[in-house]
Scaffold this active site. Structure first.
Site, PDB file in Angstrom:
ATOM      1  N   ASP A  64       0.804  -1.229   0.000  1.00 34.39           N
ATOM      2  CA  ASP A  64       0.000   0.000   0.000  1.00 34.39           C
ATOM      3  C   ASP A  64       0.836   1.278   0.000  1.00 34.39           C
ATOM      4  O   ASP A  64       0.341   2.334  -0.353  1.00 34.39           O
ATOM      5  CB  ASP A  64      -0.942   0.016   1.214  1.00 34.39           C
ATOM      6  CG  ASP A  64      -0.215  -0.027   2.549  1.00 34.39           C
ATOM      7  OD1 ASP A  64       1.034  -0.065   2.571  1.00 34.39           O
ATOM      8  OD2 ASP A  64      -0.897  -0.033   3.599  1.00 34.39           O
ATOM      9  N   HIS A  65       2.116   1.207   0.355  1.00 35.57           N
ATOM     10  CA  HIS A  65       2.939   2.408   0.456  1.00 35.57           C
ATOM     11  C   HIS A  65       3.643   2.740  -0.857  1.00 35.57           C
ATOM     12  O   HIS A  65       3.502   3.829  -1.388  1.00 35.57           O
ATOM     13  CB  HIS A  65       3.995   2.237   1.558  1.00 35.57           C
ATOM     14  CG  HIS A  65       3.506   2.509   2.935  1.00 35.57           C
ATOM     15  ND1 HIS A  65       2.430   1.853   3.483  1.00 35.57           N
ATOM     16  CD2 HIS A  65       3.951   3.366   3.898  1.00 35.57           C
ATOM     17  CE1 HIS A  65       2.224   2.290   4.715  1.00 35.57           C
ATOM     18  NE2 HIS A  65       3.131   3.218   4.986  1.00 35.57           N
ATOM     19  N   ASP A 119       3.944  -0.914  11.453  1.00 38.04           N
ATOM     20  CA  ASP A 119       3.538   0.424  11.055  1.00 38.04           C
ATOM     21  C   ASP A 119       2.996   1.116  12.300  1.00 38.04           C
ATOM     22  O   ASP A 119       2.226   0.522  13.069  1.00 38.04           O
ATOM     23  CB  ASP A 119       2.458   0.370   9.970  1.00 38.04           C
ATOM     24  CG  ASP A 119       2.175   1.732   9.367  1.00 38.04           C
ATOM     25  OD1 ASP A 119       2.615   1.983   8.230  1.00 38.04           O
ATOM     26  OD2 ASP A 119       1.525   2.549  10.037  1.00 38.04           O
ATOM     27  N   ARG A 379       0.043  13.183   9.772  1.00 36.24           N
ATOM     28  CA  ARG A 379       1.333  13.821  10.065  1.00 36.24           C
ATOM     29  C   ARG A 379       1.567  14.964   9.091  1.00 36.24           C
ATOM     30  O   ARG A 379       1.264  14.854   7.905  1.00 36.24           O
ATOM     31  CB  ARG A 379       2.485  12.802   9.977  1.00 36.24           C
ATOM     32  CG  ARG A 379       2.453  11.831  11.145  1.00 36.24           C
ATOM     33  CD  ARG A 379       3.565  10.820  11.130  1.00 36.24           C
ATOM     34  NE  ARG A 379       3.424   9.964  12.300  1.00 36.24           N
ATOM     35  CZ  ARG A 379       3.749   8.682  12.347  1.00 36.24           C
ATOM     36  NH1 ARG A 379       4.264   8.092  11.292  1.00 36.24           N
ATOM     37  NH2 ARG A 379       3.572   7.992  13.450  1.00 36.24           N
ATOM     38  N   SER A 533       7.236   7.506  12.738  1.00 37.37           N
ATOM     39  CA  SER A 533       6.984   6.207  12.135  1.00 37.37           C
ATOM     40  C   SER A 533       7.646   5.076  12.903  1.00 37.37           C
ATOM     41  O   SER A 533       8.598   5.263  13.652  1.00 37.37           O
ATOM     42  CB  SER A 533       7.506   6.224  10.693  1.00 37.37           C
ATOM     43  OG  SER A 533       7.488   4.937  10.140  1.00 37.37           O
ATOM     44  N   ARG A 535       9.178   2.796  11.214  1.00 30.36           N
ATOM     45  CA  ARG A 535      10.179   2.298  10.271  1.00 30.36           C
ATOM     46  C   ARG A 535      11.519   2.059  10.950  1.00 30.36           C
ATOM     47  O   ARG A 535      12.153   2.985  11.456  1.00 30.36           O
ATOM     48  CB  ARG A 535      10.361   3.291   9.107  1.00 30.36           C
ATOM     49  CG  ARG A 535       9.190   3.363   8.149  1.00 30.36           C
ATOM     50  CD  ARG A 535       9.545   4.181   6.917  1.00 30.36           C
ATOM     51  NE  ARG A 535       9.973   5.522   7.275  1.00 30.36           N
ATOM     52  CZ  ARG A 535       9.143   6.549   7.442  1.00 30.36           C
ATOM     53  NH1 ARG A 535       7.852   6.379   7.294  1.00 30.36           N
ATOM     54  NH2 ARG A 535       9.596   7.735   7.746  1.00 30.36           N
TER      55      ARG A 535
END
Length: 642
Positions: A64-65, A119, A379, A533, A535
Site C-alpha cells: 500500500d505504500h 507500522d 502527520r 513512524s 520504520r
C-alpha cells in the site's frame, strides 16, 4: 482491583510475567500486519530465523505504500513479499487493494485479540476493540516466528468522552483537540482507553480515526470498548462470527483520567509542522489554499469519502485548488462507483488516485513550492509531503471539502446544513485483490531483485565504546529526519547502502560522509528523539553507518525499541542540562559499558575533548540488556525461546 479493558485483554493473552505497572511481560500475538515500506526488512529477518511455520493465527502482507512503480525497484519488492507470503502461508494483499489499516479493520481485526504491525498506525484497529500495537519490523518478524511480543506493562489513561458532537464536527476534530490538550508526548508510556456516554455517538470508523492518531500522542496504543456499535460494524462486513464480548469492570481502575466534552469541540486544524500545533478553523480561516488531499489510513473510510462527495455534489472545485482523493480500500472505491458518488467527485474536478497511502507517505502529489496543502492525514512534519517549503495543515474531510470549493481555509459550520450519510446495510466485500495461500510451502522460491540488499547485523557488544559525536540534534527529531521518506527514496527501502547516503538528510547534508570518515560514533538528541513512524530503517541505516549509541533527553517508544533491536545503545541524560556539555566531533568514551549495563548502574560517559564526566542511564529490562550484549534482537532471538 477492578480491571480496565486493556488489562483484561493483556490478561487473556498473557504468556509470562506479572501484570504490574512497569513489569516486563510477554503476550500472545494473534495477528500481524506488514506493509511494503517496512515489509521487505521484516521478511528478510524472518528468512534469517530459518523457521518452518508461523506461530500467529493470521498474518497479512499489504502492498500500500510504494505502489508508484516508476522503476523496477518497487515491483521487485512486491514480488519478493509475494513469494515469502506463499512460502509461509501469509495472506498477500495486492497493490490497489487499499491501505493496510483500513483493510485490516474491514476484513480481519477481532475484538479482544492482539495485533502487532510494522507500522506506527496499527492502533487504528483499536477502534474495533482489538489491542493493536505498532512495532519495529524485527519485533513483528519475531512475533510471526515465535508467537510472542515483549513489552513493559503500560499505564492506562482513561479518556472519558461526554456529550455529543455538534454539526460539522467530526472524529478528526476530536483527536486534534486531544493532541492540542496533551501534545505529541502526552501519551508516552500509556495505552489510551476511551469510555463514557459520548462513545455511543461514534461509529467504528470514527473510533478508528481517533485511535489511528493516538500514535501522534506517543501512546503505545488506543482502544475503544466492545459494544453494539462494534457488533453492528462486523455484521455489515459479514463478520459477525468475529465478535467477542470482553468488557472493563464497572468502576475499573485507571492510572490517569481525562474528561473531554464532545459538545465543546469545534472544527480544528493542526498547523505546520506538528500534529499538536492545534488551532480552531474559525481562528485561522481565510488562508488561501493550493492543494487539498482527502484520504490516508486516518480519513479514507466509506463515510469520510461519502461526506466529501455529498458536499461536492453539484459544486466545482476552486480554480486554484488541486483536490486529490485516495480511497482507503478497493471495496470503498467500488461502493463509491456503484452509488454515483465517484461520479460526483469527478464532476466536481477531483483527481482520483488508487486505493493506497499515496501522498500521505510522500509517494506522489507533492504540492508546488510554498504551497498551502490541506490534508486529512495524520502527520504534517516539514518536508514529509515532498516539498520542503510547503505548509501542510491537518483537517477533517468536511473542512477539506468545503475549503476545496471556497479556495481558502473555511469553517464548515458556515457552509450550511450538515450533510447526512446513510450507512449501507452491507459493505461490499471482494477477495479479488487478496491471495490466500492454501498451505505453507517451504519449497517456494524466494524472488529477490537486484535492489534488495542484505540488512546490517550488529556484532556482540564490546567491553568499552569510544568515538566522535557525529551529530547533535534538537528536540522532537522524527524518524523522517533520521531517514527521510519520500517518493525519491521509498523505492530503496530494501537497499540500506543506498539509503545511508541520505541519513539525517533534513538535519545535515553529509552525515554519511562524516560517519564513514570517523568510522561511526555517537548521536546526541533532545526530547522525544525518534517520534513518528515505526520504520526500523531509522535504526538500521545508522547501524550501517557505525552509530554505536544515541544519547538523548528522552526517546519515542518504538524508535527506542528499534535501536535496542539493532544493538544501538539508547541512553538518556540523568541531568538533562548535561546535553549542553557535548558538541559535534567531541570525542566520547564509555570505558566500562558492559560492566555497568549488567549491574544496572549509572553509565559513566567521558567527554574527552572537554574533560567532562557525564552520567547517563539505560532504561530497559534485563532482557533488553541481554539483547544489546548479543548485538541485537536477531542474534538474541535465534538462541532464545520463551
Amino acid at each position: 482491583m477492578k480491571k480496565n479493558l486493556v488489562m483484561k485483554i493483556l490478561e487473556k493473552n498473557l504468556l509470562s510475567g506479572i501484570l504490574v505497572d512497569g513489569n516486563e511481560i510477554s503476550i500472545k500475538v494473534n495477528q500481524t500486519l506488514t506493509q511494503d515500506s517496512t515489509g521487505t526488512m521484516v521478511y528478510l529477518q524472518l528468512e534469517a530465523m530459518d523457521i518452518a511455520k508461523l506461530q500467529t493465527d493470521l498474518s497479512v502482507a499489504y502492498i500500500d505504500h510504494n505502489t508508484l512503480q516508476a522503476g523496477f525497484e518497487n515491483a521487485d519488492d512486491h514480488e519478493f513479499i509475494k513469494t515469502v507470503a506463499a512460502k509461509y502461508g501469509i495472506i498477500y494483499s495486492k497493490p490497489g487493494n487499499g491501505i493496510c489499516h483500513q483493510l485490516h479493520l474491514e476484513r480481519f481485526a477481532k475484538p479482544g485479540g492482539v495485533l502487532l504491525g510494522s507500522d506506527s498506525h496499527t492502533p487504528t484497529c483499536g477502534g474495533l476493540g482489538m489491542l493493536s500495537i505498532g512495532a519495529g519490523g524485527l519485533d513483528v518478524a519475531v512475533a510471526m516466528a515465535k508467537g510472542y511480543y515483549y513489552l513493559k506493562v503500560p499505564k492506562v489513561l482513561k479518556i472519558e468522552l461526554t456529550g455529543q458532537l455538534q454539526p460539522w464536527v467530526s472524529a478528526k476534530d476530536v483527536i486534534l483537540f486531544i493532541l492540542g490538550k496533551l501534545s505529541v508526548k502526552g501519551g508516552v508510556g500509556y495505552i489510551l482507553e476511551y469510555t463514557g456516554e459520548g462513545i455511543k455517538h461514534l461509529s467504528v470508523t470514527d473510533r478508528a480515526t481517533i485511535t489511528n492518531m493516538g500514535a501522534e500522542l506517543g501512546a503505545t496504543t488506543s482502544i475503544f470498548p466492545i459494544d453494539e456499535i462494534t457488533k453492528d460494524f462486523l455484521i455489515r462486513q459479514y463478520r459477525e462470527i468475529d465478535f467477542y464480548d470482553i468488557q472493563a469492570d464497572p468502576d475499573a481502575s485507571y492510572d490517569k483520567e481525562v474528561i473531554i466534552n464532545l459538545s465543546h469541540i469545534r472544527p480544528m486544524a493542526a498547523l505546520p509542522h506538528s500534529p499538536d500545533n492545534i488551532a480552531s478553523i474559525e481562528s485561522i480561516s481565510g488562508i488561501k489554499v493550493d492543494q487539498v488531499a482527502i484520504g490516508s489510513c486516518t480519513n479514507a473510510s466509506y463515510t469520510d469519502l461519502m461526506k466529501a462527495a455529498t458536499i461536492l455534489k453539484g459544486k466545482k472545485i476552486h480554480k486554484d485548488v488541486s483536490l486529490i482523493i485516495s480511497p482507503g480500500s478497493s471495496s470503498i472505491l467500488k461502493m463509491l462507483s456503484d452509488n454515483g458518488a465517484l461520479g460526483d467527485l469527478i464532476e466536481a474536478g477531483a483527481r482520483i488516485l488508487e486505493a493506497s497511502c499515496g501522498p500521505c507517505i510522500g509517494m506522489g502529489q507533492a504540492p508546488k513550492s510554498n504551497a498551502v496543502s490541506l490534508r486529512t492525514f495524520n502527520r504534517n512534519f516539514k518536508g514529509r509531503c515532498g516539498t520542503d517549503n510547503a505548509s501542510v495543515y491537518l483537517v477533517s474531510p468536511e473542512t477539506a471539502a468545503v475549503s476545496a470549493i471556497k479556495g481558502y481555509l473555511s469553517d464548515p459550520i458556515t457552509f450550511g446544513d450538515e450533510v447526512s450519510i446513510t450507512i449501507p446495510e452491507k459493505y461490499h466485500v471482494s477477495n479479488n485483490y487478496f491471495i490466500y495461500p492454501k498451505e505453507t510451502d517451504e519449497n517456494t522460491p524466494i524472488v529477490m531483485g537486484p535492489n534488495i540488499k542484505p540488512f546490517p547485523i550488529n556484532s556482540a557488544l564490546k567491553s568499552s565504546l569510544s568515538g566522535k559525536v557525529l551529530l547533535k540534534a534538537l528536540d522532537n527529531v522524527t524518524t523522517d529526519d533520521i531517514m527521510p521518506s519520500h517518493a525519491g527514496l521509498l523505492p530503496y527501502r530494501s537497499n540500506i547502502p543506498e539509503l545511508s547516503k541520505y541519513c539525517f538528510g533534513t538535519l545535515m547534508d553529509n552525515f554519511h560522509v562524516v560517519a564513514k570518515e570517523h568510522q561511526g560514533g555517537f548521536v546526541i538528541g533532545g526530547e522525544n528523539y525518534g517520534q513518528g513512524s515505526s520504520r526500523e530503517h531509522a535504526a538500521l541505516v545508522p547501524l550501517y553507518l557505525g552509530v554505536k549509541a544515541v544519547i538523548a533527553k528522552s526517546f519515542a517508544r518504538i524508535h527506542k525499541a528499534n535501536l535496542i533491536n539493532t544493538g544501538i545503545l539508547p541512553f538518556t541524560f540523568i541531568d538533562k542540562d548535561d546535553y549542553s556539555f557535548i558538541d559535534p566531533l567531541d570525542e566520547l568514551s564509555i570505558p566500562h559499558i558492559m560492566e555497568e549495563l549488567i549491574k544496572n548502574e549509572e553509565i559513566s560517559l567521558y567527554n574527552i575533548t572537554k574533560s567532562v564526566l557525564i552520567k547517563v542511564k539505560f532504561e530497559g529490562s534485563s532482557r533488553d540488556v541481554q539483547i544489546l550484549m548479543a548485538g541485537g534482537y536477531l542474534n538474541y532471538a535465534k538462541e532464545i525461546t520463551l
